[in-house]
Each structure stands twice: as C-alpha cells, then as structure tokens.
Design a protein around this motif. Sequence first.
Motif, PDB file in Angstrom:
ATOM      1  N   PRO A   1      11.575  -3.603  12.852  1.00  0.00           N
ATOM      2  CA  PRO A   1      12.435  -3.725  14.309  1.00  0.00           C
ATOM      3  C   PRO A   1      13.509  -2.787  14.150  1.00  0.00           C
ATOM      4  O   PRO A   1      13.925  -2.219  15.355  1.00  0.00           O
ATOM      5  N   MET A   2      14.256  -2.781  12.919  1.00  0.00           N
ATOM      6  CA  MET A   2      15.701  -1.910  13.355  1.00  0.00           C
ATOM      7  C   MET A   2      15.334  -0.540  13.279  1.00  0.00           C
ATOM      8  O   MET A   2      16.060   0.244  14.050  1.00  0.00           O
TER       9      MET A   2
ATOM     10  N   ASN B   1      22.753  -4.654   2.879  1.00  0.00           N
ATOM     11  CA  ASN B   1      22.959  -6.302   2.557  1.00  0.00           C
ATOM     12  C   ASN B   1      21.942  -6.735   3.766  1.00  0.00           C
ATOM     13  O   ASN B   1      21.643  -8.044   3.538  1.00  0.00           O
ATOM     14  N   MET B   2      21.466  -6.181   4.725  1.00  0.00           N
ATOM     15  CA  MET B   2      20.286  -6.555   5.518  1.00  0.00           C
ATOM     16  C   MET B   2      19.323  -7.026   4.508  1.00  0.00           C
ATOM     17  O   MET B   2      18.541  -8.035   4.876  1.00  0.00           O
TER      18      MET B   2
ATOM     19  N   TYR C   1      15.478 -17.398  10.879  1.00  0.00           N
ATOM     20  CA  TYR C   1      14.910 -16.429   9.847  1.00  0.00           C
ATOM     21  C   TYR C   1      14.370 -17.218   8.707  1.00  0.00           C
ATOM     22  O   TYR C   1      13.411 -17.108   8.240  1.00  0.00           O
TER      23      TYR C   1
ATOM     24  N   GLU D   1      19.176  -7.531   1.403  1.00  0.00           N
ATOM     25  CA  GLU D   1      19.425  -8.738   0.616  1.00  0.00           C
ATOM     26  C   GLU D   1      19.809  -9.850   1.276  1.00  0.00           C
ATOM     27  O   GLU D   1      19.146 -11.030   0.761  1.00  0.00           O
ATOM     28  N   ALA D   2      20.107  -9.868   2.561  1.00  0.00           N
ATOM     29  CA  ALA D   2      20.041 -11.112   3.323  1.00  0.00           C
ATOM     30  C   ALA D   2      18.847 -11.743   3.588  1.00  0.00           C
ATOM     31  O   ALA D   2      18.546 -12.817   3.313  1.00  0.00           O
TER      32      ALA D   2
ATOM     33  N   ARG E   1      23.258 -19.745   9.308  1.00  0.00           N
ATOM     34  CA  ARG E   1      21.751 -19.055   8.767  1.00  0.00           C
ATOM     35  C   ARG E   1      21.762 -19.646   7.215  1.00  0.00           C
ATOM     36  O   ARG E   1      20.392 -19.882   6.801  1.00  0.00           O
ATOM     37  N   ALA E   2      22.769 -19.552   6.626  1.00  0.00           N
ATOM     38  CA  ALA E   2      22.447 -20.030   5.044  1.00  0.00           C
ATOM     39  C   ALA E   2      22.309 -21.569   4.894  1.00  0.00           C
ATOM     40  O   ALA E   2      21.528 -21.934   4.014  1.00  0.00           O
TER      41      ALA E   2
ATOM     42  N   ASN F   1      21.726 -19.894  -1.452  1.00  0.00           N
ATOM     43  CA  ASN F   1      21.834 -19.009  -0.131  1.00  0.00           C
ATOM     44  C   ASN F   1      23.383 -18.470  -0.245  1.00  0.00           C
ATOM     45  O   ASN F   1      24.266 -19.043  -0.632  1.00  0.00           O
ATOM     46  N   THR F   2      23.285 -17.211   0.434  1.00  0.00           N
ATOM     47  CA  THR F   2      24.686 -16.423   0.506  1.00  0.00           C
ATOM     48  C   THR F   2      25.219 -16.381   1.685  1.00  0.00           C
ATOM     49  O   THR F   2      24.567 -15.932   2.685  1.00  0.00           O
TER      50      THR F   2
ATOM     51  N   PHE G   1      27.329 -13.644   3.345  1.00  0.00           N
ATOM     52  CA  PHE G   1      27.803 -12.239   2.913  1.00  0.00           C
ATOM     53  C   PHE G   1      29.157 -12.025   3.495  1.00  0.00           C
ATOM     54  O   PHE G   1      29.556 -12.466   4.639  1.00  0.00           O
TER      55      PHE G   1
ATOM     56  N   PHE H   1      20.897 -10.582  -6.634  1.00  0.00           N
ATOM     57  CA  PHE H   1      20.713  -9.278  -6.081  1.00  0.00           C
ATOM     58  C   PHE H   1      20.924  -8.364  -7.080  1.00  0.00           C
ATOM     59  O   PHE H   1      20.891  -7.212  -7.096  1.00  0.00           O
TER      60      PHE H   1
ATOM     61  N   ARG I   1      26.736 -12.120  -7.420  1.00  0.00           N
ATOM     62  CA  ARG I   1      25.447 -11.370  -7.026  1.00  0.00           C
ATOM     63  C   ARG I   1      24.363 -11.689  -8.199  1.00  0.00           C
ATOM     64  O   ARG I   1      23.307 -11.520  -7.862  1.00  0.00           O
TER      65      ARG I   1
ATOM     66  N   VAL J   1      12.605  -7.103   9.466  1.00  0.00           N
ATOM     67  CA  VAL J   1      13.999  -6.681   9.662  1.00  0.00           C
ATOM     68  C   VAL J   1      13.965  -5.083   9.596  1.00  0.00           C
ATOM     69  O   VAL J   1      14.399  -4.683  10.728  1.00  0.00           O
TER      70      VAL J   1
ATOM     71  N   ASP K   1      17.446 -13.092   0.342  1.00  0.00           N
ATOM     72  CA  ASP K   1      18.102 -14.326   0.157  1.00  0.00           C
ATOM     73  C   ASP K   1      17.497 -15.587   0.993  1.00  0.00           C
ATOM     74  O   ASP K   1      17.724 -16.563   0.306  1.00  0.00           O
ATOM     75  N   LEU K   2      16.957 -15.189   1.918  1.00  0.00           N
ATOM     76  CA  LEU K   2      16.631 -16.418   2.970  1.00  0.00           C
ATOM     77  C   LEU K   2      15.286 -16.620   2.633  1.00  0.00           C
ATOM     78  O   LEU K   2      14.748 -17.489   3.382  1.00  0.00           O
TER      79      LEU K   2
ATOM     80  N   ASP L   1      30.605  -9.360   4.854  1.00  0.00           N
ATOM     81  CA  ASP L   1      30.586  -8.714   6.216  1.00  0.00           C
ATOM     82  C   ASP L   1      29.484  -9.414   7.080  1.00  0.00           C
ATOM     83  O   ASP L   1      28.887  -8.690   8.159  1.00  0.00           O
TER      84      ASP L   1
ATOM     85  N   ALA M   1      26.456  -9.951   7.573  1.00  0.00           N
ATOM     86  CA  ALA M   1      24.963  -9.171   7.211  1.00  0.00           C
ATOM     87  C   ALA M   1      23.865  -9.780   8.206  1.00  0.00           C
ATOM     88  O   ALA M   1      22.901 -10.140   7.936  1.00  0.00           O
ATOM     89  N   LEU M   2      24.420 -10.160   9.559  1.00  0.00           N
ATOM     90  CA  LEU M   2      23.617 -10.755  10.507  1.00  0.00           C
ATOM     91  C   LEU M   2      22.733  -9.558  10.844  1.00  0.00           C
ATOM     92  O   LEU M   2      22.803  -8.235  11.087  1.00  0.00           O
ATOM     93  N   PHE M   3      21.280 -10.142  11.360  1.00  0.00           N
ATOM     94  CA  PHE M   3      20.318  -9.115  12.007  1.00  0.00           C
ATOM     95  C   PHE M   3      20.545  -8.848  13.234  1.00  0.00           C
ATOM     96  O   PHE M   3      20.604  -9.709  14.227  1.00  0.00           O
ATOM     97  N   PRO M   4      21.022  -7.286  13.419  1.00  0.00           N
ATOM     98  CA  PRO M   4      21.273  -7.156  14.758  1.00  0.00           C
ATOM     99  C   PRO M   4      20.378  -7.112  15.924  1.00  0.00           C
ATOM    100  O   PRO M   4      20.774  -7.429  17.146  1.00  0.00           O
ATOM    101  N   HIS M   5      19.059  -7.088  15.502  1.00  0.00           N
ATOM    102  CA  HIS M   5      18.000  -7.092  16.498  1.00  0.00           C
ATOM    103  C   HIS M   5      17.594  -8.319  17.002  1.00  0.00           C
ATOM    104  O   HIS M   5      16.832  -8.635  17.770  1.00  0.00           O
TER     105      HIS M   5
END
Lengths: 302, 326
Positions: free
Chosen positions: A224-225, A202-203, B97, A205-206, B145-146, B77-78, B80, B51, B46, A221, A209-210, B82, B84-88
């Motif tokens: 870097p990950m 879903n990363m 973003y 997809e996100a 973010r959305a 825009n969605t 999610f 998606f 979806r 994305v 989506d953006l 869980d 789905a934030l970008f951890p980095h």
Amino acid sequence: MTKNPSVAGAAIAVTPARRVSSYLYNHAKARLQLLLAAPVLWLALVYIAALLMLLVTAFWTVDEFTGNTKVAWNLDNIVSLFTDSLYSSVTLRTIGIALGVTLVDIALALPIAFFMSKVAGPKLRNILAISVLLPLWASYLVKAYAWRSVLSNKGVLQWLLEPLGLNTPGYSLWGAAITLGYMWLPYVILPIYGGLEKVPGNMLEASSDLGAKTFTTVRRVIFPMILPSIIAGSIFAFSLTLGDYITINIVGGPNQMLGNLIYTNVGTANNLPMAAALALIPIAIMFAYLGSVRRTGALNNL
Amino acid sequence: MAISIRGLTKKFGDFTAVDSLDLEIKSGEFFSMLGPSGSGKTTVLRMIAGFELPTQGQVLLYDEDVTNKAPFDRDVNTVFQDYALFPHLSVIENVEYGLKVRKVPKKERLERAMEALSKVHLADFADRKPAQLSGGQRQRVALARAIVVEPKILLLDEPLGALDLKLREKMQIELKELQRELGITFIFVTHDQDEALTLSDRIAIFNNGKIEQIGTPQELYEQPATEFVARFVGTANVFEPEQSNKLFGINAQTMIRPEQVELGSTGDSAEVLEVIYLGSTIRFIVDLNGQQLIAEVSASDDNAKSYRRGATVKVKMSKTDLVKLT
C-alpha cells in the motif's frame, strides 16, 4: 542604521537595472510572468498547437485523385475507427500487449527495487543502480536490433531454449512484447525504488514486531505504501508501449500495433487524416488511464 | 525471570557494540537501560526484540531460548523511538494491525483496539491518520498498538525523546500508571537520567557495550560503584586517591554528592568561583586547595544566599557520606 546619510547615498547609485530589479522585487506576479513567458510560449506554440493541428486533421480527408490532404470536414475517419474490424483488433491487441508488458515489468521490478533499497549494501546498491541505468544510455534502435539478433532463429535465445525442447518466439508479437518489456523495465524499476526508499526500515520492523510474517508485511505495509510508485512506473511502461512503432517493426514480424499502423498511414498509405484519427486512440486510452489513477496520488510521484 | 541474557555480544564489523553482557530482568519490573548514545543499550533492546541477531550469547524470554527467532515469533512488542506508525492506515487500523495479522475476528478486534486507545486517552482520534496527530498523540498510538496484542514484555526505545519537557513529564507519569495497570514487564531505553530515576524499579547503567552497574535508583545515586556511574547518575564530586588521602585519609578514588558538601562557618576555607541559582537550590562551585567542588544548598538557607563570587567560605564534608569507587 547609519548616522551618515551621505555615505549611504553614495553606496547605492540608482541605475536603470537597479530600478527594474526593485520593481520586480515588489511585484511578485510580474516576476513570475516574466520568468515563465518563454517556456509557456514554446509549449503553447510548438507543442500544443502542433498537436492540436494534427488532431484537427483527423476530421479532414484525402483527395483520392491528387493524394493531397483536403480540408473537407467529415467524421468518416472517426466512424471507421469503430466500424473497421482492422482498427478495433489492432487497438485491442495493442492494449493487451501494453497491459502484459506493464504487468510483467512490475513483477520484475518489485523484487529488484526491493533488493536495491532494503537488502543490498551501499556498494552493491550503486552497482545495481548503474546496471539499471546503463541500458538507458544506449540508443533505442541499437537495443531493438540487439533483440532482433537475440530472437532470431539462430540467436542466443534459441541456443538457450533448444536443450529444454523450446523454441525462440522469433519475430512475432511475443518477440515484440519481450523486447518492449526489456526496453521499459528501467522506467518501472526507478520509481518503485524511489517509493521503497521512502518506506522507513522501522516500518518493516514494526510490522514484524506486531506478528506479521514477511508476506503479510509486504501485502499490508509495503505494497500500500508504494502503490503510487508502482502506478507511476506503470504509466511509463503502458504509455510507451501504446506509442511504440519501431520495436514492432524490427522484431514483430508482419504484425501491427497502433504505433506502426499510424506510421504506415503517415508514410506508405499517405493518409495523414487517418493517421491523425488513429492517434486519437492511444491519447484517449491514456487520458482514461491517467484519469483513473489520478485519485491514488500516483501523479504526485512522477 | 522475564528475560535472561547470557554472554550476549554484538559486533558490527570491528566495532563491538555489546560486549559479553549478562542481565536478568524480573517479571513485572519497570527496568531501564540508561547510558550515553553508542553505549549499546539500544542494540541490546533490538536483540531482545529480534531485529538484530547476536554475534554470540543467548536471549531467554521466560526460560525459552529465542536467540535466533524472528520478531514475529517472540512475545514482546516494541514502542519505537520515532513511533513507526503506518502512514497509510488510520489510528484505529494501526492499533488493530497486530490483531488483524493474528486473525482475530473483526468485532473483537475493533473492541480491543478501542479499549487500548481509551487506555491512552485517544478514543476520539480513531479515524485520523497519523500525519494529523501531534507528536505526543502519535506516541500514544504507538503505545496502544503495542499493548493491544497483550505482550508479556513491552520494549520502549527512547519513546519520549522527541517530546518537549512538559509533555515528557506528563507521559512519564502515564507510562508508570500504565505499567502498574497492565502488570507487564517494561524495558525502557533512555539516555535521560532523570527519566530513568523517575520511572524505574531498577536501572542498568551502560557504558561502551558493558553494564557498569545495576541497581534501584536509590542504590545508584547513593552507592555508585564506579566513577562513570557517579558522574552519569546525578552530579558528583570525585576525588582521585591522592586527594582523597589528603582530605579524608582514604587511599582510594572516592565520591561525594553536592548536597552533602556543607558550606558554613566551620571547616576548611575555600573560594567561591561560581554561583548558579536553580530555583529550589543554589549550586556553588568552590575551590578547595586547588580541587574544584560542587556544593548544592537549599535556596531557603539565608546564609547561603549571601555568598558571592570571590567570597571565602568554610567547607565541611562528612567522611560517612563518602563513597568509595572502584
């Protein structure tokens, strides 16, 4: 909890073994020391001590008359590493090949690992994983000699390239680089695959989506990950190439890399102190490399 | 129409997740898709986001056919499940973003991202990493973010599912306020009927890849069309045609809500099987000639308080409260 102490007492007999267990249960530190004693001793004696002995040898010399190693402390070997043009050119050549092999392997591993992790179904993924692992089951020498046959003037590569007006690189630095690239590819694919597995679907997809197109998603994305995994893979390819001394002998023609230069000094030249001094070069390079990547967190991924 | 869905079908192998669905969602609506897990609601969401591509059918956003368009080519825009934030990336970088990939200049980007973060009360957390936030805060970042890219339609896939009850109730109110403030269409997927009733202008009830009924929360509660809706939205006493004929003289499947079952001194005799205290109300399970009924009575009713398990009470139901099911 029992109301009858005599029954409880009968159930637990105090044996010496039980006393030891109970002592260890209460002393976590003693438990850890006991557990690690054997492997630490092995590592210290057999591995680190032997390595240190070898490195100390670099500061010794060889008796020109008898050919025996002589304990005569001097810096001649170390100085010649910097002054002798042979050593500096072989070092630069080896670093160049190691960097080239590492970069090409990363470039090949990324799409393969991505396909395995994010595109292929479970069945195909298993087949691909086995295909990546399978060459690791074959002996290193067998693979090197297989490439000797592939690269030869009448080999498969020549047969494939001839219609295109090209020739096989033959037994040369190119041949050695291609063979080394093949040898270490699985070691680069596997950590990158592991890193991609940790990127949730879903990363992607996100990101899409953006508004990010595929390439932007990869760059901003995914890359870097999985950077720590790429670096982990690069450590394998880079260090294994730095240390290689067989492939270069089998498919490298008369060319020398650090590995076979050291090997020659141990064997033919019978100059163990010089070999030890040369061995310092890849060790120093690897320390510098590991030091520079430590901050990225890649070493947590090994 | 913000969204028109025509004959939408999605098959995964032999399994039909969504079965020739038609749906129209008005602009500016808070629309919920409610159903048990596996009912196809998330798959529809979806397909709206892009998606999943439908096996058959069409998705139109503001009269534009987007059926086969990629997610980055759709003005939706969605948020999610869980997050789905970008951890980095830090919180502010996560929010930025969508603007960054749209090549919005840095200054404007930062301003808009901060504005979105203050809308969800997270301006002070801009420089944190997602891992340093609580579940509720991550939820807000995902929202910011959305909305920062100003979509016409916001899709929310069970966004409150991972939060604890108190936080969920707070976020429900904030979501509703946010939707009013932004004035954009919200499409909200949930399996929690209370949540759907609280938030929505209209709700579609999903079952087995189909929509059982679409209506306002009040319509769904007061006039459920099918037994499934009656049981899924609120609690229902459902009578089979035979029983219904005997009790009310109506030869069809019917339904009555627990609060419309009166316990008192007049009516038919029934035995109290169970008493459940719910705070504001007391729920009784009674046996009326072999048919189990649920009755809910205000806890301030002193008579009701005195009924104990095993007691005999009189049950009265008004025929006008009865709803015919199909």
